[in-house]
Design an enzyme around this catalytic site. Structure first.
Site, short mmCIF file in Angstrom:
data_model
loop_
_atom_site.label_atom_id
_atom_site.label_comp_id
_atom_site.label_asym_id
_atom_site.label_seq_id
_atom_site.Cartn_x
_atom_site.Cartn_y
_atom_site.Cartn_z
N HIS A 44 48.02 123.96 55.46
CA HIS A 44 48.78 123.08 56.34
C HIS A 44 48.28 121.64 56.26
CE1 HIS A 44 52.05 123.13 59.05
NE2 HIS A 44 51.41 123.17 60.20
N PHE A 88 46.01 116.99 65.71
CA PHE A 88 46.72 118.18 65.26
C PHE A 88 48.11 117.85 64.70
CE2 PHE A 88 43.61 119.98 68.17
CZ PHE A 88 43.14 121.06 67.44
N ASN A 90 51.01 119.18 65.24
CA ASN A 90 52.11 119.11 66.20
C ASN A 90 52.15 117.79 66.97
OD1 ASN A 90 52.93 121.63 65.48
ND2 ASN A 90 52.30 122.65 67.35
N ASN A 140 56.89 121.21 62.22
CA ASN A 140 56.53 120.63 63.51
C ASN A 140 55.91 119.24 63.41
OD1 ASN A 140 57.57 122.54 65.24
ND2 ASN A 140 55.67 123.72 65.38
#
Length: 214
Positions: A44, A88, A90, A140
């Site tokens: 990610h 992060f 998100n 996201n």
């Protein structure tokens, strides 16, 4: 952390579509991912991995400070800045909003935003450019950017492949994207993806891709 969030649709004061004008272009290349201390080397966060390697291999070793934010730069390429978003995935939009605002506040430039991010639906090592106004397609990090900044950015997607056993089960997908690359996969990314991304940035310096929109 990877659950879908109920992002509200609202106008952002930072929202703009990049178009050519009489000012020199400044390309801000940003990577999105998760905190390095906890998620270093995970799929990610491949954007962070590629950005860091670009800094090392393409001479972006100097620091340019604007309104308290530090951007990596190369004196031979004054029209490109690199920035790794903190925090992060998100929260990518929230964490990018202020540095992007610092760039927009420089009246001498025509700023262009380019986002480096992971892409499940591309095979490992494949690279693809997406135009301004493209959909976040369930990512996201991009959804957060669109909430806070809008769709006026280009994206460079970096393929991480998909675990065939997971299909599209959210829990399996989350586990997969938070897993670490093998040493062989890291070598493949360094040998093939980094040069390709560097070449795309050079194309963008010649105004290819950056003003295209859906």
């Amino acid at each position: 952390m990877l659950s879908f969030l109920p992002f509200a649709r609202k106008a952002s004061s930072l929202s703009r579509i990049a178009v050519p004008n009489n000012k020199p272009v400044l390309i801000l290349v940003v990577s999105i991912g998760n905190p390095e201390t906890q998620y270093h080397g995970t799929r990610h966060s491949v954007g962070h991995m590629i950005l860091k390697n670009l800094c090392e291999s393409q001479g972006f070793s100097q620091v340019k400070q604007l309104n308290g934010f530090k951007f990596k730069c190369n004196a031979d390429k004054p029209d490109v800045l690199l920035y790794q978003t903190p925090g992060f995935m998100n929260l990518s939009g929230k964490n990018l909003a202020k540095p992007w605002k610092a760039i927009l506040a420089q009246p001498q430039w025509n700023p262009v935003l380019v986002v480096l991010h992971d892409e499940l639906d591309l095979d490992l090592g494949k690279v693809r450019v997406r135009k301004q106004n493209s959909s976040a397609r369930g990512h996201n990090g991009l959804r957060s950017i669109q909430q806070h900044i809008g769709r006026g950015y280009n994206a460079i997607q970096i393929g991480i492949g998909r675990d065939s056993s997971s299909q599209k089960d959210p829990d399996s997908v989350s586990k997969y994207v938070l897993s670490k690359f093998s040493a062989q996969e890291v070598e493949q990314l360094h040998q093939h993806v980094v040069p390709r991304v560097a070449a795309i940035i050079e194309e963008m310096r010649q105004h290819k891709h950056i003003f295209e929109t859906l």
